[in-house]
Scaffold this active site. Structure first.
Site, PDB file in Angstrom:
ATOM      1  CE1 TYR A   1      12.698  62.611 -51.820  1.00  0.00           C
ATOM      2  CE2 TYR A   1      11.553  62.256 -49.743  1.00  0.00           C
ATOM      3  CZ  TYR A   1      12.118  61.751 -50.896  1.00  0.00           C
ATOM      4  OH  TYR A   1      12.105  60.401 -51.125  1.00  0.00           O
ATOM      5  CB  SER A   2       8.630  68.705 -53.485  1.00  0.00           C
ATOM      6  OG  SER A   2       9.139  70.011 -53.299  1.00  0.00           O
TER       7      SER A   2
ATOM      8  CG  LEU B   1      -1.426  75.723 -42.498  1.00  0.00           C
ATOM      9  CD1 LEU B   1      -0.727  75.408 -41.183  1.00  0.00           C
ATOM     10  CD2 LEU B   1      -2.893  75.281 -42.451  1.00  0.00           C
TER      11      LEU B   1
ATOM     12  N   GLY C   1      11.646  72.531 -43.620  1.00  0.00           N
ATOM     13  CA  GLY C   1      11.433  73.947 -43.341  1.00  0.00           C
ATOM     14  C   GLY C   1      11.868  74.927 -44.410  1.00  0.00           C
TER      15      GLY C   1
ATOM     16  CB  THR D   1       6.105  68.066 -40.378  1.00  0.00           C
ATOM     17  OG1 THR D   1       6.608  66.812 -40.867  1.00  0.00           O
ATOM     18  CG2 THR D   1       6.827  68.401 -39.082  1.00  0.00           C
TER      19      THR D   1
ATOM     20  CB  SER E   1       8.754  63.940 -40.373  1.00  0.00           C
ATOM     21  OG  SER E   1      10.134  63.686 -40.213  1.00  0.00           O
TER      22      SER E   1
ATOM     23  CB  CYS F   1       9.848  58.130 -59.257  1.00  0.00           C
ATOM     24  SG  CYS F   1       8.993  57.255 -57.921  1.00  0.00           S
TER      25      CYS F   1
END
Length: 424
Positions: free
Chosen positions: A142-143, A178, A185, A203, A205, A365
């Site tokens: 999601y990026s 990190l 994931g 995270t 979430s 966007c």
């Protein structure tokens, strides 16, 4: 403030907007220069005044609530028309007023203190994976994807993004990494297979955490790939590598320095950090009212000048800064097209109002990156001046090596996403 019709008459010069009011009267704006065209209809007499008071937010909510309907074309056509005239929209008294109000309130709008950050993240990322599965790639990235060679499938472009990140990180067996803002994931698991390293993903979430942990179990790497529900400010220890993709946008302008100080303090002396974030060519500003209220509460994409100003107080070396101009626009275009192709399933998972909101979000966007001033930056940082080679030549060579190594693990890592989602 201008009335809505007066404002539209002044700002729409490129393309044409046809507007049918609640009484059935047709109004036309623009047409002096070629550009996108759209036709809308108001179903309530009060809608024009409401939109004039706060154009960006109230126009979006009018569409969500069925008070503004598309008479011809799609909401994306309307968004293209708005962006074709955005400079004039931004100079209108109505928009200037709200921009000033927002600037004065941005400390409160971007409240991502420890006590608030989790709620802000969960408001967007914990709405359920059923929606995200409808438009993301198989690995649930999601990026921004990466399109270095032009057109590509979303899956190909997301793989090239992960490969590019891994190449810049210069992974080696035995390192500890990190991942700040680890999502579902996928990136952390890719990096853990690209080299025999230990990964700690963090995270806020709960739903993303559950999927990420299940994926590590499916792949048999839970012993060295850990995912934790913890704020980045609460992480302890040192790491050889730090990666953060799409997380800086959730920090807030007033927390940029603490964020980069945390990166410095967690990074080993010879370590490398890679920060991937939305930015833009404009000076520091604020998050638009629609995105702030309905999509990313507490969110803010910092300007490069704000990020660099914070980095300068940490003693870290900026080893490299790469600007991705249109890549996120291409990504969002594919997300929007996939979402529309699965719209009926989205309605079943959520409701019609949510789908209209999501259409605005994805379209707005996409236009911001392809017609507006938004971009993506990748900032490479280190405590040492020579943490990476002094030219970028190593990146291409490492990408080629990783492309060969991917043949051994990529399909398994990608497949683990939906295996984990089906098990939850």
């Amino acid at each position: 403030m201008l009335s809505l019709y007066s404002m539209l008459d002044k700002v729409i010069k490129n393309g044409r907007l046809t507007l049918i009011d609640a009484k059935g009267v047709t109004h036309s704006f623009g047409g002096t220069a070629p550009g996108p065209e759209a036709a809308i209809r108001f179903t309530k007499a009060s809608t024009p005044l409401k939109i004039a008071v706060n154009p960006e937010l109230n126009a979006a909510e009018a569409f969500m609530d069925g008070e503004l309907v598309m008479e011809s074309g799609s909401i994306h056509d309307l968004m293209l028309l708005i962006f074709a005239n955005k400079t004039l929209f931004d100079r209108s008294p109505n928009q200037i007023f709200w921009r000033r109000v927002s600037r004065n309130l941005r400390r409160f709008q971007q409240n991502n203190a420890l006590t608030r950050a989790r709620a802000n993240v969960q408001a967007h990322y914990d709405i359920g994976e059923d929606i995200y599965k409808l438009f993301l790639d198989r690995d649930m990235q999601y990026s921004c994807a990466y399109f270095p060679d032009g057109p590509a499938t979303l899956e190909q472009a997301q793989t090239m993004k992960k490969r590019h990140l891994a190449a810049k990180l210069r992974l080696a067996d035995g390192q500890r990494l990190l991942d700040i803002g680890c999502g579902w994931g996928g990136l952390g698991l890719y990096l853990a297979h690209a080299a025999d390293i230990e990964v700690v993903g963090v995270t806020l979430s709960e739903r993303q955490l559950a999927v990420a942990r299940r994926r590590a179990e499916i792949l048999g790497v839970s012993d060295r790939v850990k995912f934790e529900l913890i704020d980045y400010r609460e992480v302890e220890g040192k790491f050889d590598r730090i990666v953060s993709v799409g997380m800086l946008e959730h920090v807030g302008a007033h927390f940029l320095l603490p964020y980069f100080l945390t990166v410095r303090d967690r990074l080993a002396e010879d370590g490398v950090a890679l920060i991937h974030s939305i930015s833009g060519i404009s000076p520091p500003g604020t998050t638009g009212p629609f995105l702030r209220k309905h999509i990313f509460p507490g969110g803010y994409a910092p300007s490069l000048s704000e990020a660099v100003a914070a980095i300068e107080h940490t003693g870290l070396w900026m080893l490299d800064c790469e600007v991705w101009r249109c890549h996120y626009g291409y990504t969002l275009r594919q997300w929007r097209e996939r979402f529309l192709a699965n719209r009926e399933a989205a309605i079943a998972a959520m409701d019609e109002r949510f789908c209209r909101m999501w259409e605005i979000y994805l379209s707005m966007c996409e236009c911001a990156f392809l017609q507006g001033t938004s971009n993506v930056v990748q900032i490479q940082l280190g405590r040492a001046r020579d943490a990476v080679p002094i030219s970028r030549d190593y990146i291409g060579a490492e990408e080629a090596r990783l492309a060969e190594r991917e043949k051994e693990f990529l399909e398994r890592v990608v497949a683990s996403a939906h295996q984990a989602l089906e098990g939850n």
